[in-house]
Motif scaffolding. Sequence first.
Motif, PDB file in Angstrom:
ATOM      1  N   GLU A  89      -7.623   1.836   0.364  1.00 46.38           N
ATOM      2  CA  GLU A  89      -8.388   3.043   0.692  1.00 46.38           C
ATOM      3  C   GLU A  89      -8.749   3.079   2.177  1.00 46.38           C
ATOM      4  N   LEU A  90      -9.207   1.965   2.689  1.00 49.58           N
ATOM      5  CA  LEU A  90      -9.581   1.883   4.102  1.00 49.58           C
ATOM      6  C   LEU A  90      -8.370   2.131   4.996  1.00 49.58           C
ATOM      7  N   TRP A 148     -15.052   0.038  -0.477  1.00 48.02           N
ATOM      8  CA  TRP A 148     -13.694   0.468  -0.174  1.00 48.02           C
ATOM      9  C   TRP A 148     -12.721  -0.660  -0.472  1.00 48.02           C
TER      10      TRP A 148
END
Length: 73
Positions: free
Chosen positions: A8-9, A4
């Motif tokens: 994205e996280l 990730w």
Amino acid sequence: MKSWTYAELTKKAEKQILRLMKTAAEAKDSDEEKLYREWAYGVFLGWSDLTFGWIQDGDLERLENLTKGEGEG
């Protein structure tokens, strides 16, 4: 294995927090509301632990504020 990016996280945590806070707002009673709010805060805590050292300006406060029902993402 999935990897990730920070973005994205952060986006995933934001979506989960918003989903849980929406569910809390629609709860049948105060106990259920509290449970979903606590889960939302748990997502925030997990995100902040995983991203410690890489947190970008404003993200910590923004996501934490979402767990308080402040802001919309």
